[in-house]
Scaffold this active site. Structure first.
Site, PDB file in Angstrom:
ATOM      1  N   GLY A  14       0.825  -1.195   0.000  1.00 33.04           N
ATOM      2  CA  GLY A  14       0.000   0.000   0.000  1.00 33.04           C
ATOM      3  C   GLY A  14       0.861   1.247   0.000  1.00 33.04           C
ATOM      4  O   GLY A  14       0.478   2.287   0.546  1.00 33.04           O
ATOM      5  N   ARG A  17       0.213   5.473  -2.019  1.00 29.98           N
ATOM      6  CA  ARG A  17      -0.767   6.521  -1.732  1.00 29.98           C
ATOM      7  C   ARG A  17      -0.978   6.625  -0.231  1.00 29.98           C
ATOM      8  O   ARG A  17      -0.680   5.698   0.532  1.00 29.98           O
ATOM      9  CB  ARG A  17      -2.094   6.244  -2.435  1.00 29.98           C
ATOM     10  CG  ARG A  17      -2.709   4.930  -2.065  1.00 29.98           C
ATOM     11  CD  ARG A  17      -3.905   4.576  -2.930  1.00 29.98           C
ATOM     12  NE  ARG A  17      -5.019   5.505  -2.721  1.00 29.98           N
ATOM     13  CZ  ARG A  17      -6.250   5.267  -3.169  1.00 29.98           C
ATOM     14  NH1 ARG A  17      -6.509   4.183  -3.871  1.00 29.98           N
ATOM     15  NH2 ARG A  17      -7.214   6.131  -2.933  1.00 29.98           N
ATOM     16  N   VAL A  66      -2.769  -8.503  -2.064  1.00 29.63           N
ATOM     17  CA  VAL A  66      -2.174  -9.162  -0.900  1.00 29.63           C
ATOM     18  C   VAL A  66      -2.996 -10.337  -0.413  1.00 29.63           C
ATOM     19  O   VAL A  66      -2.500 -11.167   0.371  1.00 29.63           O
ATOM     20  CB  VAL A  66      -1.955  -8.164   0.261  1.00 29.63           C
ATOM     21  CG1 VAL A  66      -1.016  -7.051  -0.151  1.00 29.63           C
ATOM     22  CG2 VAL A  66      -3.279  -7.608   0.790  1.00 29.63           C
ATOM     23  N   SER A 144      -4.968   0.009  13.885  1.00 31.98           N
ATOM     24  CA  SER A 144      -5.841   1.149  14.172  1.00 31.98           C
ATOM     25  C   SER A 144      -6.386   1.044  15.589  1.00 31.98           C
ATOM     26  O   SER A 144      -6.683  -0.070  16.058  1.00 31.98           O
ATOM     27  CB  SER A 144      -7.015   1.183  13.185  1.00 31.98           C
ATOM     28  OG  SER A 144      -7.996   2.116  13.597  1.00 31.98           O
ATOM     29  N   TYR A 157     -13.888  -3.906  10.059  1.00 35.52           N
ATOM     30  CA  TYR A 157     -12.599  -3.209  10.126  1.00 35.52           C
ATOM     31  C   TYR A 157     -11.984  -3.351  11.523  1.00 35.52           C
ATOM     32  O   TYR A 157     -10.790  -3.648  11.668  1.00 35.52           O
ATOM     33  CB  TYR A 157     -12.802  -1.734   9.774  1.00 35.52           C
ATOM     34  CG  TYR A 157     -11.526  -0.934   9.666  1.00 35.52           C
ATOM     35  CD1 TYR A 157     -10.663  -1.130   8.599  1.00 35.52           C
ATOM     36  CD2 TYR A 157     -11.195   0.017  10.621  1.00 35.52           C
ATOM     37  CE1 TYR A 157      -9.486  -0.390   8.486  1.00 35.52           C
ATOM     38  CE2 TYR A 157     -10.038   0.765  10.521  1.00 35.52           C
ATOM     39  CZ  TYR A 157      -9.186   0.556   9.449  1.00 35.52           C
ATOM     40  OH  TYR A 157      -8.025   1.283   9.341  1.00 35.52           O
ATOM     41  N   ALA A 158     -12.796  -3.162  12.560  1.00 33.52           N
ATOM     42  CA  ALA A 158     -12.310  -3.281  13.936  1.00 33.52           C
ATOM     43  C   ALA A 158     -11.782  -4.685  14.213  1.00 33.52           C
ATOM     44  O   ALA A 158     -10.726  -4.859  14.835  1.00 33.52           O
ATOM     45  CB  ALA A 158     -13.424  -2.926  14.920  1.00 33.52           C
ATOM     46  N   ALA A 159     -12.516  -5.704  13.757  1.00 36.47           N
ATOM     47  CA  ALA A 159     -12.079  -7.087  13.971  1.00 36.47           C
ATOM     48  C   ALA A 159     -10.751  -7.353  13.277  1.00 36.47           C
ATOM     49  O   ALA A 159      -9.863  -8.019  13.822  1.00 36.47           O
ATOM     50  CB  ALA A 159     -13.150  -8.053  13.464  1.00 36.47           C
ATOM     51  N   LYS A 161      -8.413  -5.196  12.567  1.00 41.55           N
ATOM     52  CA  LYS A 161      -7.336  -4.447  13.201  1.00 41.55           C
ATOM     53  C   LYS A 161      -6.959  -5.038  14.565  1.00 41.55           C
ATOM     54  O   LYS A 161      -5.783  -5.084  14.930  1.00 41.55           O
ATOM     55  CB  LYS A 161      -7.728  -2.967  13.320  1.00 41.55           C
ATOM     56  CG  LYS A 161      -7.824  -2.270  11.971  1.00 41.55           C
ATOM     57  CD  LYS A 161      -6.484  -2.312  11.246  1.00 41.55           C
ATOM     58  CE  LYS A 161      -6.526  -1.840   9.831  1.00 41.55           C
ATOM     59  NZ  LYS A 161      -5.216  -1.852   9.168  1.00 41.55           N
ATOM     60  N   ILE A 190      -6.139  10.030  10.410  1.00 46.44           N
ATOM     61  CA  ILE A 190      -5.114  10.663   9.596  1.00 46.44           C
ATOM     62  C   ILE A 190      -5.783  11.242   8.349  1.00 46.44           C
ATOM     63  O   ILE A 190      -6.610  10.583   7.716  1.00 46.44           O
ATOM     64  CB  ILE A 190      -4.017   9.657   9.197  1.00 46.44           C
ATOM     65  CG1 ILE A 190      -3.457   8.959  10.442  1.00 46.44           C
ATOM     66  CG2 ILE A 190      -2.909  10.357   8.424  1.00 46.44           C
ATOM     67  CD1 ILE A 190      -2.808   9.870  11.454  1.00 46.44           C
TER      68      ILE A 190
END
Length: 247
Positions: A14, A17, A66, A144, A157-159, A161, A190
């Site tokens: 990644g 960018r 990936v 995160s 997303y939480a799981a 991370k 960010i």
């Protein structure tokens, strides 16, 4: 602290960018050879390449997914053929697909988990195999604080991370005897296109929660990553370094 990575090669997934690009550019400025990867945005990759034309002899760019184990294997074969050894892996690739659990599509759950968590496994497993032969390495995964706090609409997303943190702590214990350190950097909000799709009201609500009262910049994340990648950070492993403005 001045960083010097002359003679080292850093792989940044990644890396064309957002935060990943800032990390790639920071390693280039610190003297490293950089192999930056991306999945699909050819325009951003070309912009990144053109903006760093002065480092053309130190920069390679590869395109692959990936989540595709065979593609990751082929990537590492190409890297080792061209660069012989690499010392640093930064896992910066990641996606979001927000929805409350009761309405979340199964494919959105799988896509986020596969990219963020399974991708971390694929990249780290094959990096470790190379680093163990060298008896040296640095693996840094961008996670995160959402993995710790949890936000409505971001269970997938939480799981992913939270899983990255647990994975990092386990892997760090497996490879410590080979002088390989494995750590996480955990950026908060960010200011990149990763959060640009959030409604303005939601952005304001998030900013109000931050003690420093601002979103971070990609450059705010680069120093902690370079710090953990440095040879001098040899006694730090299995850790999570938060870059959150005080969240």
């Amino acid at each position: 602290m001045k960083f010097d990575f002359t003679g080292q090669t850093a792989l940044i997934t990644g890396g064309t960018r957002g935060i990943g690009r800032a990390i790639s550019e920071a390693f280039l400025k610190a003297g490293a050879k950089v192999v930056a990867t991306y999945r699909g945005n050819d325009m951003e990759a070309e912009n990144f390449k053109n903006a760093n034309a002065d480092y053309a002899d130190f920069l390679d760019i590869h395109k692959f997914d990936v989540t595709d184990y065979e593609a990751v294997e082929n990537f590492y074969k190409e890297v080792e053929k061209k660069h012989d050894n690499f010392q640093i892996l930064v896992v910066s690739s990641g996606i979001r697909a927000d929805s409350i659990v009761g309405m979340m599509k199964a494919e959105d759950w799988n896509r986020v988990i596969n990219t963020n968590l399974t991708g971390t496994f694929n990249l780290s497993k094959l990096a470790v195999q190379s680093m163990m032969r060298q008896r040296y390495g640095r693996i840094i995964t961008l996670t995160s604080p959402i993995g710790k706090f949890g936000f409505a609409g971001q269970a997938n997303y939480a799981a992913s991370k939270a899983g990255q943190v647990a994975f990092t702590r386990s892997l760090s214990k497996e490879v410590a005897s080979r002088k390989i350190t494995v750590n996480c950097v955990s950026p908060g909000f960010i200011d990149t296109d990763f959060i640009s799709d959030l409604p303005d009201e939601q952005k304001k609500a998030y900013k109000d929660q931050i003690p420093l009262k601002r979103f971070g910049t990609p450059e705010d994340v680069t120093y902690p990553v370079l710090f953990l990648a440095a040879k001098q950070s040899a006694y730090i492993t299995g850790s999570v370094l938060e870059v959150t403005g005080g969240l």
